[in-house]
Design an enzyme around this catalytic site. Structure first.
Site, PDB file in Angstrom:
ATOM      1  CB  CYS A   2      -0.902   0.011   1.227  1.00 23.15           C
ATOM      2  SG  CYS A   2      -2.084  -1.344   1.318  1.00 23.15           S
ATOM      3  NE  ARG A  48      -7.925  -2.401   1.855  1.00 25.21           N
ATOM      4  CZ  ARG A  48      -9.077  -2.969   2.151  1.00 25.21           C
ATOM      5  NH1 ARG A  48     -10.221  -2.412   1.758  1.00 25.21           N
ATOM      6  NH2 ARG A  48      -9.115  -4.099   2.827  1.00 25.21           N
ATOM      7  CG  LEU A  49      -2.398  -4.824  -3.079  1.00 27.09           C
ATOM      8  CD1 LEU A  49      -3.072  -4.849  -4.450  1.00 27.09           C
ATOM      9  CD2 LEU A  49      -0.941  -5.244  -3.196  1.00 27.09           C
ATOM     10  CB  ILE A  51      -3.691  -8.272   1.337  1.00 28.28           C
ATOM     11  CG1 ILE A  51      -2.920  -7.771   0.116  1.00 28.28           C
ATOM     12  CG2 ILE A  51      -3.206  -9.666   1.734  1.00 28.28           C
ATOM     13  CD1 ILE A  51      -1.434  -7.646   0.323  1.00 28.28           C
ATOM     14  CG  ASN A  74       2.989  -0.020   3.124  1.00 25.99           C
ATOM     15  OD1 ASN A  74       2.455  -1.011   2.643  1.00 25.99           O
ATOM     16  ND2 ASN A  74       4.211   0.361   2.787  1.00 25.99           N
ATOM     17  N   GLY A  75       1.656  -2.375   5.327  1.00 25.72           N
ATOM     18  CA  GLY A  75       2.398  -3.513   5.844  1.00 25.72           C
ATOM     19  C   GLY A  75       1.525  -4.693   6.155  1.00 25.72           C
ATOM     20  CD  GLU A  76       1.035 -10.227   5.636  1.00 25.41           C
ATOM     21  OE1 GLU A  76       0.496 -11.327   5.806  1.00 25.41           O
ATOM     22  OE2 GLU A  76       1.749  -9.959   4.647  1.00 25.41           O
ATOM     23  CG  ASP A  96      -2.920  -6.207   8.924  1.00 25.22           C
ATOM     24  OD1 ASP A  96      -3.721  -5.547   8.241  1.00 25.22           O
ATOM     25  OD2 ASP A  96      -1.850  -6.642   8.452  1.00 25.22           O
TER      26      ASP A  96
END
Length: 225
Positions: A2, A48-49, A51, A74-76, A96
């Protein structure tokens, strides 16, 4: 992947328009949605991507239940399900991102110690007028910034910061030398003179257009919480 953008300035400029331009410049990072938040102090942007939680509820900027806090992330976070079970929070998504926000509400700046993942995010406290910005332990997720006496800008990419036209596009000679020698530029420099990289495992707190705290929260030899 993102994209995140923040423009925090006391200058009398059209921040809403600028943050949209910043989002446009990194639209390739998040083709599924682009949105922004603005008030009298700050503008936050996100591309945004999708997921985790593909619904519109997962779009950002995301607000806390009481609307006081706003996050761009941005991240996971790999352990977000585990953390969710520890938080007394009325979750409205399965993202998340919301877990990160709820963690900040519970633990404040210490929330970063609980995250197992890769991330760069900013949280704006609209009541306290305070901005918290941080990056993951190893610096997997990018975070570039510009700061002077009245303006703080940060983004996932340099091109987005330059798109504001608030930064002189002058080369950093040291950064250029490092790139020619090593094919990389060492922290905190970039190839642009006034742009820096937030070091991995670090965070910054801004209030009243000043850096009130900058800290490194982790090192390889630090004991886990």
């Amino acid at each position: 992947m993102c994209g995140i953008n923040v423009l925090y300035t006391s200058k009398s400029i059209d921040r809403s328009n600028i943050i949209e331009k910043m989002n446009d410049s990194i639209s390739h990072r998040g083709p599924d949605n682009s949105d922004s938040y603005s008030d009298d102090y700050i503008s936050l942007g996100h591309t945004r991507l999708s997921i985790v939680d593909l619904s519109k509820k997962g779009n950002q900027p995301m607000y806390s239940n009481d609307k006081r806090y706003i996050i761009v992330f941005n991240g996971e976070i790999y352990n977000f399900n585990e953390l969710m079970s520890q938080l007394n929070y009325n979750f409205t998504t399965t993202t998340d991102t919301e877990v990160v926000l709820a963690s900040y509400l519970k633990w404040g700046e210490k929330c970063v110690n609980y995250f197992n993942g890769m991330f760069a995010f900013a949280i704006w406290d609209s009541e306290k007028k305070e901005l918290f910005v941080t990056r993951d332990r190893l610096g997997i997720k990018p975070l570039y910034y510009y700061f002077d006496k009245s303006t703080f800008i940060f983004s996932s990419e340099i091109r987005s910061i330059l798109r504001t036209n608030l930064v002189d596009k002058k080369l950093c000679i040291q950064g250029l030398n490092e790139y020619l020698k090593y094919q990389t530029v060492n922290y905190p420099n970039t190839i642009i003179r006034d742009l820096k990289v937030l070091e991995p495992a670090s965070f910054i707190v801004f209030r009243n257009y000043k850096i009130v705290k900058k800290s490194k929260y982790w090192s390889p030899n630090k004991k886990p919480i």
